[in-house]
Scaffold this motif. Structure first.
Motif, PDB file in Angstrom:
ATOM      1  N   ASP A   1      -8.515   5.264   7.093  1.00 51.98           N
ATOM      2  CA  ASP A   1      -9.091   5.048   8.192  1.00 51.98           C
ATOM      3  C   ASP A   1      -7.315   3.289   8.214  1.00 51.98           C
ATOM      4  O   ASP A   1      -8.058   2.233   8.706  1.00 51.98           O
ATOM      5  CB  ASP A   1      -9.973   4.620   7.487  1.00 51.98           C
TER       6      ASP A   1
ATOM      7  N   VAL B   1      -7.848  -5.746  18.777  1.00 49.81           N
ATOM      8  CA  VAL B   1      -7.085  -6.601  17.547  1.00 49.81           C
ATOM      9  C   VAL B   1      -6.473  -5.139  17.342  1.00 49.81           C
ATOM     10  O   VAL B   1      -5.047  -6.324  17.135  1.00 49.81           O
ATOM     11  CB  VAL B   1      -8.097  -6.785  16.696  1.00 49.81           C
ATOM     12  N   GLN B   2      -6.251  -4.406  17.623  1.00 49.11           N
ATOM     13  CA  GLN B   2      -5.267  -3.317  17.288  1.00 49.11           C
ATOM     14  C   GLN B   2      -4.391  -3.587  18.112  1.00 49.11           C
ATOM     15  O   GLN B   2      -3.188  -2.886  17.827  1.00 49.11           O
ATOM     16  CB  GLN B   2      -5.602  -2.177  17.347  1.00 49.11           C
TER      17      GLN B   2
ATOM     18  N   LEU C   1      -4.707 -11.935   8.915  1.00 42.94           N
ATOM     19  CA  LEU C   1      -4.221 -10.657   8.402  1.00 42.94           C
ATOM     20  C   LEU C   1      -4.124  -9.489   9.548  1.00 42.94           C
ATOM     21  O   LEU C   1      -4.529  -8.877   9.976  1.00 42.94           O
ATOM     22  CB  LEU C   1      -5.142  -9.884   7.761  1.00 42.94           C
TER      23      LEU C   1
ATOM     24  N   TRP D   1      -0.088  -4.754   3.216  1.00 38.29           N
ATOM     25  CA  TRP D   1      -0.816  -5.656   4.184  1.00 38.29           C
ATOM     26  C   TRP D   1      -0.107  -7.686   4.410  1.00 38.29           C
ATOM     27  O   TRP D   1      -0.200  -7.336   2.963  1.00 38.29           O
ATOM     28  CB  TRP D   1      -2.215  -6.187   3.731  1.00 38.29           C
TER      29      TRP D   1
ATOM     30  N   PRO E   1      -4.454   1.302   9.116  1.00 35.91           N
ATOM     31  CA  PRO E   1      -4.340   0.569  10.424  1.00 35.91           C
ATOM     32  C   PRO E   1      -2.637   1.738  10.921  1.00 35.91           C
ATOM     33  O   PRO E   1      -2.381   1.850  11.488  1.00 35.91           O
ATOM     34  CB  PRO E   1      -4.120  -0.601  10.640  1.00 35.91           C
TER      35      PRO E   1
ATOM     36  N   ARG F   1      -4.835   4.746   3.255  1.00 37.28           N
ATOM     37  CA  ARG F   1      -6.258   5.425   3.262  1.00 37.28           C
ATOM     38  C   ARG F   1      -6.527   5.634   4.917  1.00 37.28           C
ATOM     39  O   ARG F   1      -5.295   5.658   5.707  1.00 37.28           O
ATOM     40  CB  ARG F   1      -7.591   4.050   3.350  1.00 37.28           C
TER      41      ARG F   1
ATOM     42  N   VAL G   1       0.476  -1.320  -0.369  1.00 36.20           N
ATOM     43  CA  VAL G   1      -0.226  -0.302  -0.165  1.00 36.20           C
ATOM     44  C   VAL G   1       1.146   1.357  -0.117  1.00 36.20           C
ATOM     45  O   VAL G   1       1.430   1.563   0.826  1.00 36.20           O
ATOM     46  CB  VAL G   1      -0.904  -0.596   1.255  1.00 36.20           C
TER      47      VAL G   1
END
Lengths: 361, 152
Positions: free
Chosen positions: B87, B140-141, B109, B96, B89, B85, B81
Motif C-alpha cells: 500500500d 493528497v496523492q 509527510l 518517507w 505510495p 509495502r 524504505v
C-alpha cells in the motif's frame, strides 16, 4: 498509616490490584471477552473483592482492532455486570480509562473502580489500523506504516545528537534481559548489543530490535480511594500526581525529537518533587523511550522498565495501563517507594500521560 | 475425540462509506494540489503551517488565509524504505520524509523518490513532483512525491 498528600487532586487514590494476561503474538482460541475473563477474575481475587464491590467500571479499547462497532460493550460480559453499573469507555489506551476513573473517585461519591484494557493486534495489519488515526485528508490516504513514522522520529533524534543507534540497541537488549524475569512478557532473551547492531534495517534508521512486538493481551487494575485501600493491600501504591497532555495531530508541525506534552504532564504530576526509584515508560519504539525519559527528566539513577517494557510486550490499548500496574507492583513488593508510570496514545507520542505512585516509607 | 481445534478464519472488511466536505482550508489545500500548487495557512506570529490546519496548533486561533509555498523545500527528517509495502505510495524503494517547503515553517509527510539511502540527507533540497494535470483529482496523492532538486 496515612496516604501521602497528592500533588494533583484532593482525595488519595491507590492502585490496589493488577492482573494481566501473557502477551502473545497471536491469541487464536479466545476472543476478546474470553481473553479478558481470567484477567478480571484474577484482579478481583487478588483484591478479595467482586464486581459488586465496584463503584465504577472504565475500559480502554478500540473498535478498529476488532473490526466491529461497540466492541467495548461486548467486553463488559467479561465482568458480567448485572444489575447494571455505572460504566464508561475510552477509545484509547486504558491508562486514560484509569485517569477517568481517578477523576470519578475525586468526586467522593464512590470509593472503588475497576479499569481494564485489551487489544489483539493479530486480527489485522496493525500498520493499516494505525494509519487510520492519522489526518484523514493529508496523511491517511498515503497509508504510511507505523514503523516508517517511528523511523522519522528516530532520525530527528539522531540528527539532533540526542541519541545514537548504539543507545537504541542498548535499550532493546536491556528490555529483553529484564523481561526474562517477567512471565507475561513476549520478547525475552539475552542478546549482546553488538549482535543487535548487525541486524539489517527494518526501515532505516530503525533495526528490527528497536520495534515493539505485535501483541495480544489484556490487563486490569482496581483503584481504591482513602483508607479502604489498606483493606486490600498492605502498602497501597498511592497516585500522588497524574496528568495528561495532547499535541497537534499535524506532527509535521511538531519538533519530533522532544515531547512537550510529556514534559508538561510530568511537571504537573510533580515528578521532580522527589527522587524516583523506577519508571515504567511507554515509548513503544526504542528511540521513543529516550525522548520520554528526557522529557520527564529522569537521570541515570532511575531504573527504567524493570518489567521489560513495551519492547518486550506491547498489547495495544493495554500497554499503558500495564506500565501503571507494573509500577504499582514495585511499590507493593517494596522495591520502590516512588515510581513513575507513563502512557502514550496517538502517532509519534502525540498524547502522553504521566503518573507518580508513592508508597509509605 | 481427536484433540484438534479448527480455528475459523474469515475476511472481515469494515468500511465507513460516507463522504464529507473538506471545507475551505483542507479543501483549499487539496484544490491547490490539483492545480499544481502547495498552499499553507498563515498562523499565529506569521508562522506558515503546511498542510494547512483550520486552527493554529499552538494558539487554537481560527485560520483563514492561504499562501502559496514551495515547490522547492528542505528535508527535515527521513526514513529509508528498502522494501515498500503493497500500500506504499511508491513501488520502488523510497524515503518517507518530512519536507519543509520554501516559505513554510512546518513539514509535509511525503515520499521522496531517490536512488538510495546514500542520496538522502536531512537538510537536502528537494522539489515537488505532481501527477500530470489530467490525472489530478484534488486529493493528497496529486502531489506524487518530492525529488532531489538536482535530479529535477
Amino acid at each position: 498509616m496515612s496516604a501521602p498528600k497528592p500533588v494533583v487532586g484532593n482525595r488519595p487514590v491507590a492502585i490496589c490490584s493488577f492482573a494481566q494476561s501473557p502477551s502473545l503474538r497471536r491469541v487464536d482460541q479466545a476472543n476478546e471477552v474470553e481473553m479478558l475473563m481470567p484477567v478480571i477474575a484474577e484482579v478481583f481475587a487478588k483484591a478479595n473483592m467482586t464486581k459488586d464491590d465496584m463503584g465504577f467500571i472504565c475500559s480502554g479499547s478500540t473498535d478498529y482492532l476488532i473490526g466491529g462497532p461497540f466492541s467495548f460493550v461486548m467486553a463488559l460480559d467479561a465482568v458480567g455486570v448485572w444489575p447494571p453499573k455505572s460504566e464508561s469507555h475510552v477509545e484509547m489506551d486504558a491508562a486514560w480509562a484509569l485517569y477517568e476513573a481517578w477523576v470519578q473517585l475525586q468526586e467522593g461519591v464512590i470509593d472503588t473502580a475497576l479499569v481494564y484494557g485489551f487489544g489483539k493486534s493479530s486480527l489485522g495489519d496493525l500498520s493499516r489500523v494505525l494509519a487510520m488515526q492519522l489526518d484523514p485528508y493529508t496523511m491517511g490516504p498515503l497509508w504510511p506504516d507505523q514503523v516508517s513514522l517511528a523511523a522519522l522520529q528516530a532520525r530527528a533524534l539522531l540528527d539532533r545528537g540526542l541519541s545514537t543507534e548504539q543507545e537504541f540497541a542498548e535499550i532493546a537488549a536491556r528490555s529483553r534481559h529484564d523481561a526474562l524475569k517477567n512471565p507475561n512478557a513476549q520478547v525475552r532473551n539475552e542478546i549482546p548489543v553488538a549482535e543487535l547492531l548487525e541486524e539489517a534495517y527494518a526501515v532505516s534508521p530503525l533495526r528490527r530490535h528497536t520495534l515493539p512486538p505485535l501483541s495480544d493481551a489484556a490487563a486490569a487494575v482496581i483503584l481504591v480511594a482513602g483508607d479502604r485501600a489498606y483493606d486490600v493491600v498492605d502498602r497501597p501504591a498511592w497516585i500522588t500526581g497524574i496528568d495528561h497532555r495532547v499535541e497537534t495531530h499535524a506532527f509535521g508541525a511538531r519538533d519530533l525529537a522532544v515531547s512537550t506534552s510529556t514534559a508538561m504532564a510530568a511537571k504537573i504530576a510533580g515528578v521532580g518533587n522527589g527522587p524516583v526509584d523506577i519508571a515504567e515508560l511507554h515509548g513503544p519504539f526504542a528511540p521513543q523511550e529516550v525522548i520520554v525519559r528526557q522529557a520527564i527528566g529522569l537521570d541515570d539513577s532511575v531504573t527504567i522498565n524493570p518489567s521489560g517494557g513495551p519492547l518486550a510486550a506491547n498489547p495495544m490499548m493495554a500497554a499503558g495501563l500495564i506500565r501503571m500496574g507494573e509500577a504499582a507492583s514495585r511499590i507493593w513488593d517494596g522495591s520502590a517507594t516512588r515510581a513513575v508510570a507513563h502512557a502514550t496514545s496517538g502517532p509519534l507520542l502525540q498524547q502522553n500521560l504521566v503518573c507518580v505512585l508513592e508508597g509509605e516509607s | 475425540m481427536a484433540d484438534v481445534v479448527e480455528v475459523f478464519r474469515s475476511p472481515h472488511v469494515l468500511e465507513y462509506p460516507y463522504v464529507r466536505s473538506t471545507g475551505p482550508i483542507v479543501g483549499g489545500y487539496l484544490s491547490g494540489l490539483r492545480d499544481g500548487k502547495i498552499l499553507g495557512a498563515t498562523g499565529a506570529a506569521g508562522r506558515v503551517i503546511v498542510p494547512p490546519t483550520e486552527y493554529d496548533p499552538d494558539t487554537a486561533e481560527e485560520l483563514s488565509e492561504l499562501v502559496e509555498v514551495g515547490p522547492g523545500g528542505v528535508v527535515t527528517t527521513w526514513a529509508w524504505v528498502s522494501d515498500p509495502r503493497e500500500d506504499a505510495p511508491l513501488s520502488e524503494p523510497f524515503a518517507w520524509a518530512l519536507v519543509q517547503p520554501d516559505g513554510a515553517d512546518t513539514g509535509i509527510l511525503t515520499p521522496v523518490a531517490a536512488s538510495g539511502p546514500d542520496a538522502m540527507a536531512s537538510g537536502m533540497r528537494v522539489t515537488a513532483s505532481f501527477l500530470p494535470s489530467a490525472e489530478r483529482q484534488g486529493r493528497v496523492q496529486d502531489l506524487r512525491c518530492f525529488v532531489p532538486e538536482e535530479a529535477s
